[in-house]
Design an enzyme around this catalytic site. Sequence first.
Site, mmCIF file in Angstrom:
data_model
loop_
_atom_site.group_PDB
_atom_site.id
_atom_site.type_symbol
_atom_site.label_atom_id
_atom_site.label_comp_id
_atom_site.label_asym_id
_atom_site.label_seq_id
_atom_site.Cartn_x
_atom_site.Cartn_y
_atom_site.Cartn_z
ATOM 1 N N GLU A 1 53.081 59.798 3.194
ATOM 2 C CA GLU A 1 53.473 59.575 1.825
ATOM 3 C C GLU A 1 53.587 61.221 1.078
ATOM 4 O OE1 GLU A 1 51.630 56.616 -0.883
ATOM 5 O OE2 GLU A 1 51.615 55.950 0.806
ATOM 6 N N GLU B 1 45.134 55.263 3.903
ATOM 7 C CA GLU B 1 44.432 55.419 2.770
ATOM 8 C C GLU B 1 43.095 54.864 2.897
ATOM 9 O OE1 GLU B 1 46.811 56.404 -0.969
ATOM 10 O OE2 GLU B 1 48.170 57.748 -0.708
#
Length: 500
Positions: free
Chosen positions: A290, A171
């Site tokens: 995710e 991320e």
Amino acid sequence: MARLVVDRAFVVGALDRRLFGSFVEHMGRCVYTGIYEPGHATADPDGFRQDVLELVRELGVTAIRYPGGNFVSNYDWEDGVGPKDQRPRRLDLAWRAIEPNQFGTDEFVAWAGKADVEPVWAVNLGTRGIREAVELLEYCNLTAGTELPDRRVANGHEAPYGIKVWCLGNEMDGPWQIGHKTAEEYARLAEETANAMRRVEPGLELVACGSSNAGMPTFGEWERVVLERTYDLVDHVSLHAYYEPHDGDQGSFLAAAEEMDRMISAVVATADHVKALKRSDKEITLSFDEWNVWNQRHFPGELGLGIREVSPLIEDTYTVDDAVVVGSLLITLLRHADRVKIACLAQLVNVIAPIRTEPDGRAWRQTIFHPFALTARYAGPTVLQTAIGDGPDIDTAAFGRIPALWSTATYDENTGETAIFVVNRSETDKVDLEIPLGRGLRVLEHLALYDDDRAAANTADDPDRVVPRSVDGTEVVDGNCTATLPPASWHLIRLRTDEG
Ligand code: AHR
């Protein structure tokens, strides 16, 4: 009567079984008192909880991403190897928790072997970079003879680990990430790290960071910039997304698969745009590494947390509706099996997880465990297209007017089995469904997940309050299979040809 049409001739693609992956992060109680708890009544000599390992095997996960997550972006992997009594206690900045480092690289590889899952490794591109990534790769994958693999051998692990899939950071587009970067900054670092890692082992599968969610202001542009730099060096681009009801709008939440579907299509389009710019024959595939339901409105945010020892964090208790949504998200991943090659239900134990544990106590299956386990178990090697005809539509605040039914199917030519996965996303109406079968298929089993109390959940005291039920009355009449799908329900219908 709605009609679901499926034909073995109309194929989406081959199923990559890493679609049934999950995620273990050093966060809350996922590792400590989750998968690892020396002293627990079921712990083996390595300190791994056997009750949890049994549930992990039953869940059917195939690949597990480790060690984070936001955690990885300030993690020194060297802290987690070597004699345990010499490992440092360290402040983890991501979750503002004390990391005891009693579980690290070697322990995870050993645990993954016992769980029979493929490790998917993330490297720290937040506070560290090329050198740390390469050294970790050398530690894990090289045979003895140089300093880093020799260190692994000295730590008691002679054979190289052969870890194939590596995520280049986590991320990195998110301002919350330790070492957050602009797309250009990350693209350069990912390019150089991939270059260096491929000098150690050319055949690795590398995952470039995509967006943290489709709502990020840089979504789309981030993927373009990163892939323009790294196109020839990486195999996959990552996607992350968590879903939750907004303002009590349960109807839109039940249709969250629309959002995942649109995100996947947008990332595929962006990757293919870069492919066109580069006149390349190579196709970038997707690692949805995710995804889950996560009620983030209950989470104070990292900065709202005091510095703590290992303690519970985001241990969401999942409901029937959450399980129906998770089932529908799995359907979406299967519908895109031609491009999605890895997907990780985040996370595995305790932290927004299908498995919950008590420290020093019981372990149980959350509601979302069931659609995952059944999909992983019964999805066959070939994903088929499905089409719904004459089905009802529903109106949703978030996605407008959409079909109530959402489906996919798989086929296994070894067993002759077709598995149909379908959800009814209507909150109010049942749907009568027929599936024209053609070549002598019969119903093996119809399992469903729904409940009059859509908020029902499983707990340590009532672990089987919500379980899949076997549906009677689903039968073949005049070559058509007919079934009734109650409101807000998830279904698996297994069919087999007589000759199969
Ligand atoms: O899974 C929880 C967190 O969600 C992960 O650490 C991070 O990558 C994401 O934002």
